[in-house]
Design a protein around this motif. Sequence first.
Motif, mmCIF file in Angstrom:
data_model
loop_
_atom_site.group_PDB
_atom_site.id
_atom_site.type_symbol
_atom_site.label_atom_id
_atom_site.label_comp_id
_atom_site.label_asym_id
_atom_site.label_seq_id
_atom_site.Cartn_x
_atom_site.Cartn_y
_atom_site.Cartn_z
ATOM 1 N N LEU A 54 -45.689 24.478 32.719
ATOM 2 C CA LEU A 54 -44.764 25.098 33.993
ATOM 3 C C LEU A 54 -43.373 24.693 33.290
ATOM 4 O O LEU A 54 -43.784 24.356 32.332
ATOM 5 C CB LEU A 54 -44.660 23.826 34.689
ATOM 6 C CG LEU A 54 -43.125 23.476 35.145
ATOM 7 C CD1 LEU A 54 -43.108 24.284 36.700
ATOM 8 C CD2 LEU A 54 -43.337 21.662 36.614
ATOM 9 N N LYS B 79 -47.251 21.971 29.500
ATOM 10 C CA LYS B 79 -48.479 22.279 29.663
ATOM 11 C C LYS B 79 -49.860 21.236 28.767
ATOM 12 O O LYS B 79 -49.559 20.459 28.047
ATOM 13 C CB LYS B 79 -48.397 23.457 28.272
ATOM 14 C CG LYS B 79 -48.379 23.119 27.221
ATOM 15 C CD LYS B 79 -48.460 24.459 25.797
ATOM 16 C CE LYS B 79 -47.975 24.549 24.717
ATOM 17 N NZ LYS B 79 -47.921 25.696 23.232
ATOM 18 N N GLN C 63 -49.715 34.419 36.358
ATOM 19 C CA GLN C 63 -48.161 33.389 36.462
ATOM 20 C C GLN C 63 -47.304 33.669 37.700
ATOM 21 O O GLN C 63 -47.561 34.433 38.158
ATOM 22 C CB GLN C 63 -47.331 33.587 35.434
ATOM 23 C CG GLN C 63 -47.060 34.509 34.957
ATOM 24 C CD GLN C 63 -46.487 35.592 33.858
ATOM 25 O OE1 GLN C 63 -46.597 34.425 33.553
ATOM 26 N NE2 GLN C 63 -46.420 36.526 33.999
ATOM 27 N N TYR D 35 -39.460 25.507 34.436
ATOM 28 C CA TYR D 35 -38.200 25.119 34.447
ATOM 29 C C TYR D 35 -36.744 25.156 34.406
ATOM 30 O O TYR D 35 -36.350 24.437 32.934
ATOM 31 C CB TYR D 35 -38.294 24.266 35.777
ATOM 32 C CG TYR D 35 -36.886 23.124 36.269
ATOM 33 C CD1 TYR D 35 -36.921 23.981 37.364
ATOM 34 C CD2 TYR D 35 -36.759 22.477 35.538
ATOM 35 C CE1 TYR D 35 -35.555 23.773 38.061
ATOM 36 C CE2 TYR D 35 -34.812 22.213 36.475
ATOM 37 C CZ TYR D 35 -34.317 22.436 37.412
ATOM 38 O OH TYR D 35 -33.267 22.178 38.206
ATOM 39 N N TYR E 191 -38.396 28.753 38.503
ATOM 40 C CA TYR E 191 -39.731 28.245 37.849
ATOM 41 C C TYR E 191 -40.439 28.495 37.637
ATOM 42 O O TYR E 191 -40.389 30.070 38.169
ATOM 43 C CB TYR E 191 -40.549 26.946 38.908
ATOM 44 C CG TYR E 191 -39.423 25.823 39.794
ATOM 45 C CD1 TYR E 191 -39.547 24.907 39.448
ATOM 46 C CD2 TYR E 191 -38.077 26.406 40.623
ATOM 47 C CE1 TYR E 191 -38.709 23.586 40.029
ATOM 48 C CE2 TYR E 191 -37.786 25.445 41.192
ATOM 49 C CZ TYR E 191 -37.702 24.043 40.769
ATOM 50 O OH TYR E 191 -37.368 22.565 41.369
ATOM 51 N N LYS E 192 -41.464 28.850 36.758
ATOM 52 C CA LYS E 192 -42.647 29.228 36.143
ATOM 53 C C LYS E 192 -43.550 28.253 36.257
ATOM 54 O O LYS E 192 -43.933 27.717 35.381
ATOM 55 C CB LYS E 192 -42.540 30.158 34.886
ATOM 56 C CG LYS E 192 -43.641 31.122 34.360
ATOM 57 C CD LYS E 192 -43.162 31.428 32.942
ATOM 58 C CE LYS E 192 -44.558 32.138 32.022
ATOM 59 N NZ LYS E 192 -44.054 32.760 31.325
ATOM 60 N N ILE E 193 -45.351 29.640 36.501
ATOM 61 C CA ILE E 193 -46.708 28.073 36.652
ATOM 62 C C ILE E 193 -47.219 29.801 36.216
ATOM 63 O O ILE E 193 -47.594 30.278 36.675
ATOM 64 C CB ILE E 193 -46.648 27.270 37.494
ATOM 65 C CG1 ILE E 193 -45.718 26.292 38.329
ATOM 66 C CG2 ILE E 193 -48.021 26.875 37.965
ATOM 67 C CD1 ILE E 193 -45.840 26.137 40.082
ATOM 68 N N TYR E 194 -48.162 28.755 34.863
ATOM 69 C CA TYR E 194 -48.743 29.584 34.471
ATOM 70 C C TYR E 194 -50.396 29.287 34.602
ATOM 71 O O TYR E 194 -50.732 28.245 34.030
ATOM 72 C CB TYR E 194 -48.103 30.897 32.690
ATOM 73 C CG TYR E 194 -48.206 29.902 31.875
ATOM 74 C CD1 TYR E 194 -49.583 29.898 31.146
ATOM 75 C CD2 TYR E 194 -47.328 29.100 31.892
ATOM 76 C CE1 TYR E 194 -49.541 29.213 29.981
ATOM 77 C CE2 TYR E 194 -46.697 28.248 31.094
ATOM 78 C CZ TYR E 194 -48.382 28.164 29.466
ATOM 79 O OH TYR E 194 -48.307 27.114 28.564
#
Length: 394
Positions: free
Chosen positions: A28, A14, A92, A30, A72-75
Motif C-alpha cells: 500500500l 508491504k 494494482q 499513500y 492511494y495505490k494498492i498492489y
Amino acid sequence: TSLYDHERSGFTTKVRLETGIQEIEAGLWYENLDRNFGRAWRQIIDLTTGSPDYYTDPQLIDFQQHFTTDEYKIYLQDTISLDQLTITAGVQTYSTDIEAIKDGWDAKGLPAAGLVTAYDQNSDLLFTLGGVYNLSDATELFASFAQNYGAVGDWALEKTGTDTSKLEASVADNYEAGVRFRGDRFALGATAYFVNYDNAITFRTADFFDANAGSAGGINYTAGTTGSYINTGDGIESRGFEANLSFMASEVLDVSTGLTLNKSEYMQSFIGGTANAGADRTINAGNEVPMTPDTIFNVALDYHQGPVTASLTANYQGDTAGDALNTASLYLPSRTVVDLSVSYTIPNMENLTLQLNVNNLLDEDYIGGSLDEFSQRYMRGSPRTAMLNLRAKF
C-alpha cells in the motif's frame, strides 16, 4: 511575487511471502499533498537604490488557490521462477481525491466569491504480466505487458477552464519484447515496443477560447489560472524500436551507442487550437504528436586512465512536428548536440578533483522544447555553457 507552499506526507508498507519457487508481494502506498499557489503584487520601497526590498502588504492579489490531494495505490505481485524462465504477474489500483479552494479575485484584482471544486476518481484494476527466459548465461529473451496509470493532479484544477466532470486519468497499455546479451567486452540489447495511450491529457491556453483573453495592452492578471486540460479523444499510439550497444574498445576507452526509431500519432480527431490563432481547429487522426522525433541516436566515448577521466557524447534528434496541427512551417529541424566532460584528480591530493563540463560544445542553435501542443511558443536550447568545478572530499 509568486506564492508557493507545499506540505507532503505519506507512507508505504508491504508484505512478502516466499514459498519455494514463488514469491508473493502486496503493498500500500499513500500520499497527502497540501499546496497553496498564488500571485501578489507588492510595491518596491526605493527603486533608485536598486534595493530588492518591498512592502510586505500586497497592493494586489491576482489569485490564491489551496489544494488538498489524497492518493492511494494498492498492489499485488506474484513472481514464479522455473529454471530458465521467470514469470511475473501483478495487479494494482489507484484512488485520487482532490479538493480545491480558489479565493475570489477577478481579472482586475477585485474581491469576488470563492470557488470550491473537487475531483475524485478510482482507477480500474491495472494488470502486468512479464517473462524472462535465459537462453544462456549471457543471453536472455524478455516480453511484458503493463498498464500504467497517469493520475489527474491538482494542476488540472489550477486552470479555471478545466471541466473536471469530463477529464479522465490517462492509462497506457505497454507491450514490449526483446533480447539482451552481455559478454566479457561488449553488451547489446534490442527492444520492440507498442504503447496505446488512452485519455492522453493536453493543455489549452486561454487564447484558445478567446482571442482577446488576458490584457493585450498590458499585464495579464489572469495568467497562471486561465486555460484548461482536456483528453485528446482516443489518445495517442506509439510504436518503435530501441537498440543499444556498448563495448570496451581498449583498457582505457569505452564506447556506447543507442538508437530509437519511434512513431507517435493521435488516434482520433479532436478540437484543439493555437494560442496565436485564438480559434477552434481540428487536430486530425494520424497527426504526428509534436516534439516526438522519429529518430534519436546517441554515442558516447568514455576515457579513463590514471587521474584523468573524460567523456564525449553526441545526441542526434531528427526533425519533428512543432504543433499538434502539424503546421508545415513549424516543423523543427534535426539537431546534434555534443557535450564534453573532463576531470583530473590531483596527484598526492586524491581528495581534490578538477572537473570541466562543456555543454553544447559546438554551440548548436536548436529548439529545446515547447510550451504545449497548441500555443506555438518554444524554448530555445541552451547555448554553449562551460563550468569548471573543484571538488573536495573530507
